[in-house]
Design a protein around this motif. Structure first.
Motif, PDB file in Angstrom:
ATOM      1  N   UNK A 120       8.195   3.843   6.900  1.00 52.50           N
ATOM      2  CA  UNK A 120       6.540   4.408   6.556  1.00 52.50           C
ATOM      3  C   UNK A 120       5.547   3.168   6.792  1.00 52.50           C
ATOM      4  N   UNK A 121       4.453   3.434   6.654  1.00 54.67           N
ATOM      5  CA  UNK A 121       3.405   2.546   6.492  1.00 54.67           C
ATOM      6  C   UNK A 121       2.918   1.770   5.228  1.00 54.67           C
ATOM      7  N   UNK A 122       3.900   1.699   4.394  1.00 55.11           N
ATOM      8  CA  UNK A 122       3.791   1.053   3.236  1.00 55.11           C
ATOM      9  C   UNK A 122       3.674  -0.482   3.238  1.00 55.11           C
ATOM     10  N   UNK A 123       4.295  -0.870   4.317  1.00 54.34           N
ATOM     11  CA  UNK A 123       4.079  -2.226   4.629  1.00 54.34           C
ATOM     12  C   UNK A 123       2.660  -2.728   4.853  1.00 54.34           C
ATOM     13  N   UNK A 124       1.937  -2.020   5.602  1.00 54.43           N
ATOM     14  CA  UNK A 124       0.368  -2.397   5.650  1.00 54.43           C
ATOM     15  C   UNK A 124      -0.037  -2.096   4.551  1.00 54.43           C
ATOM     16  N   UNK A 125       0.152  -1.250   3.816  1.00 49.08           N
ATOM     17  CA  UNK A 125      -0.668  -0.833   2.419  1.00 49.08           C
ATOM     18  C   UNK A 125      -0.349  -2.181   1.399  1.00 49.08           C
ATOM     19  N   UNK A 126       0.771  -2.679   1.623  1.00 45.26           N
ATOM     20  CA  UNK A 126       1.413  -3.902   0.452  1.00 45.26           C
ATOM     21  C   UNK A 126       0.532  -5.042   0.866  1.00 45.26           C
ATOM     22  N   UNK A 127       0.092  -5.267   2.019  1.00 45.30           N
ATOM     23  CA  UNK A 127      -0.552  -6.670   2.440  1.00 45.30           C
ATOM     24  C   UNK A 127      -1.611  -7.108   1.569  1.00 45.30           C
ATOM     25  N   UNK A 128      -2.727  -6.338   1.422  1.00 46.55           N
ATOM     26  CA  UNK A 128      -3.883  -6.558   0.789  1.00 46.55           C
ATOM     27  C   UNK A 128      -3.642  -6.510  -0.714  1.00 46.55           C
ATOM     28  N   UNK A 129      -2.515  -6.298  -1.168  1.00 43.78           N
ATOM     29  CA  UNK A 129      -1.988  -6.296  -2.699  1.00 43.78           C
ATOM     30  C   UNK A 129      -1.425  -7.667  -2.990  1.00 43.78           C
ATOM     31  N   UNK A 130      -1.340  -8.499  -1.675  1.00 46.26           N
ATOM     32  CA  UNK A 130      -0.436  -9.763  -2.204  1.00 46.26           C
ATOM     33  C   UNK A 130       1.206  -9.665  -2.058  1.00 46.26           C
ATOM     34  N   UNK A 132       2.855  -9.093   0.575  1.00 41.52           N
ATOM     35  CA  UNK A 132       3.618  -9.567   2.192  1.00 41.52           C
ATOM     36  C   UNK A 132       4.578 -10.668   1.669  1.00 41.52           C
ATOM     37  N   UNK A 133       5.701 -10.430   2.058  1.00 35.95           N
ATOM     38  CA  UNK A 133       6.761 -11.250   1.769  1.00 35.95           C
ATOM     39  C   UNK A 133       6.588 -12.681   2.569  1.00 35.95           C
ATOM     40  N   UNK A 134       6.384 -12.653   4.005  1.00 33.64           N
ATOM     41  CA  UNK A 134       6.388 -13.813   4.799  1.00 33.64           C
ATOM     42  C   UNK A 134       5.002 -14.287   5.036  1.00 33.64           C
ATOM     43  N   UNK A 135       4.946 -15.390   5.393  1.00 31.90           N
ATOM     44  CA  UNK A 135       3.552 -16.069   5.652  1.00 31.90           C
ATOM     45  C   UNK A 135       2.927 -15.270   6.823  1.00 31.90           C
ATOM     46  N   UNK A 136       3.715 -14.804   8.027  1.00 32.11           N
ATOM     47  CA  UNK A 136       3.016 -14.228   8.985  1.00 32.11           C
ATOM     48  C   UNK A 136       2.494 -12.742   8.516  1.00 32.11           C
ATOM     49  N   UNK A 137       3.476 -12.009   7.390  1.00 31.46           N
ATOM     50  CA  UNK A 137       2.868 -10.910   6.800  1.00 31.46           C
ATOM     51  C   UNK A 137       1.449 -11.057   6.262  1.00 31.46           C
ATOM     52  N   UNK A 138       1.440 -12.096   5.287  1.00 33.55           N
ATOM     53  CA  UNK A 138       0.079 -12.331   4.592  1.00 33.55           C
ATOM     54  C   UNK A 138      -1.124 -12.534   5.486  1.00 33.55           C
ATOM     55  N   UNK A 139      -0.853 -13.189   6.586  1.00 35.22           N
ATOM     56  CA  UNK A 139      -1.952 -13.578   7.617  1.00 35.22           C
ATOM     57  C   UNK A 139      -2.533 -12.527   8.324  1.00 35.22           C
ATOM     58  N   UNK A 140      -1.720 -11.309   8.460  1.00 39.58           N
ATOM     59  CA  UNK A 140      -2.178 -10.046   9.401  1.00 39.58           C
ATOM     60  C   UNK A 140      -3.373  -9.534   8.617  1.00 39.58           C
ATOM     61  N   UNK A 141      -3.701  -9.631   7.387  1.00 40.16           N
ATOM     62  CA  UNK A 141      -4.989  -8.811   6.760  1.00 40.16           C
ATOM     63  C   UNK A 141      -5.902 -10.061   6.392  1.00 40.16           C
ATOM     64  N   UNK A 142      -5.736 -11.281   7.055  1.00 44.27           N
ATOM     65  CA  UNK A 142      -6.742 -12.323   6.752  1.00 44.27           C
ATOM     66  C   UNK A 142      -7.389 -12.759   8.105  1.00 44.27           C
ATOM     67  N   UNK A 143      -6.734 -12.612   9.447  1.00 40.10           N
ATOM     68  CA  UNK A 143      -7.140 -12.969  10.630  1.00 40.10           C
ATOM     69  C   UNK A 143      -8.123 -11.836  11.107  1.00 40.10           C
ATOM     70  N   UNK A 144      -9.235 -11.945  11.367  1.00 42.78           N
ATOM     71  CA  UNK A 144     -10.280 -11.113  11.915  1.00 42.78           C
ATOM     72  C   UNK A 144      -9.675 -10.244  13.443  1.00 42.78           C
ATOM     73  N   UNK A 145      -8.576 -10.837  14.063  1.00 43.93           N
ATOM     74  CA  UNK A 145      -8.063 -10.503  15.123  1.00 43.93           C
ATOM     75  C   UNK A 145      -7.237  -9.242  15.010  1.00 43.93           C
ATOM     76  N   UNK A 146      -6.451  -9.297  13.690  1.00 47.28           N
ATOM     77  CA  UNK A 146      -5.345  -8.601  13.492  1.00 47.28           C
ATOM     78  C   UNK A 146      -5.696  -7.624  12.305  1.00 47.28           C
ATOM     79  N   UNK A 147      -6.669  -8.130  11.451  1.00 55.09           N
ATOM     80  CA  UNK A 147      -6.886  -7.137  10.196  1.00 55.09           C
ATOM     81  C   UNK A 147      -7.305  -5.746  10.489  1.00 55.09           C
ATOM     82  N   UNK A 148      -8.265  -5.576  11.589  1.00 54.63           N
ATOM     83  CA  UNK A 148      -8.754  -4.121  11.840  1.00 54.63           C
ATOM     84  C   UNK A 148      -7.403  -3.044  12.155  1.00 54.63           C
ATOM     85  N   UNK A 149      -6.341  -3.711  12.633  1.00 56.41           N
ATOM     86  CA  UNK A 149      -5.001  -2.725  13.037  1.00 56.41           C
ATOM     87  C   UNK A 149      -4.421  -2.783  11.844  1.00 56.41           C
TER      88      UNK A 149
END
Length: 200
Positions: A120-130, A132-149
């Motif tokens: 499901x899309x819970x993975x993405x919902x989890x990221x802004x809640x802290x 995200x398990x891996x470093x690359x997961x947490x960066x997805x919602x911090x980088x302006x190039x990837x955050x919108x998606x």
């Protein structure tokens, strides 16, 4: 089977003439890559940043070994042992769970702590809640190039499913072997630099 989208997988893909573990390792993204490195790696293979974020959604199922994120829990920095991007309660639970990861390298945690066996899309919902398990997961919602998606997929599961399906179809035909560049093997083969062996 786990609730994810359907996508077509083309048949008839050939194997390469040489199979080396080192070649595969060179092409795979690493869990601690920077976003610059990730974007460059995927761009080199013809994938957009949006497709990268969609493919990262595969982390909605599966697990990662503790060694892949241990630095975020125990050695993030000299002044801050735990990565502050982690939800504190989540980090505490992971530290307890992974305490013996150096003695038992098989120890692992689910990539999606809330719905680990459901695509499901819970993975993405989890990221802004802290969560995200891996470093690359947490960066997805911090980088302006990837955050919108990532934000889009968190809000709209159907868009995520559509984009994930298209990206997987594209991935399935990446660097396909045609003509004499590939072969159909009778037995799975694995070749290393130091030795060869076949599994029948």
């Amino acid at each position: 089977m786990v609730g994810g989208p359907f996508y077509t997988v083309r048949l008839g893909r050939k194997d390469g003439l040489i199979s080396k573990a080192s070649r595969a390792e060179e092409s795979l993204p690493r869990t601690n890559m920077t976003m610059d490195q990730m974007i460059d790696l995927f761009k080199l293979r013809g994938f957009t940043t949006r497709e990268l974020v969609a493919l990262m959604g595969g982390h909605t199922i599966g697990f990662s070994h503790c060694k892949e994120f241990a630095d975020r829990l125990y050695h993030f920095s000299k002044s801050t042992p735990v990565d502050p991007d982690f939800n504190p309660k989540y980090a505490s639970a992971l530290k307890t769970f992974c305490a013996n990861y150096t003695k038992d390298p098989t120890m692992s945690a689910f990539n999606d702590v809330l719905t680990p066996s459901k695509f499901d899309n819970m993975y993405y919902q989890n990221l802004p809640r802290g969560l995200g398990l891996l470093t690359i997961d947490s960066v997805l919602v911090k980088d302006p190039r990837t955050k919108p998606f990532a934000v889009l997929y968190a809000k709209d599961q159907s868009v995520f499913f559509t984009d994930f399906s298209h990206a997987m179809e594209k991935l399935s035909v990446l660097d396909i072997k045609t003509g004499r560049k590939g072969e159909v093997r009778n037995s799975p083969a694995y070749e290393d630099e130091n030795y060869d062996y076949f599994v029948s």
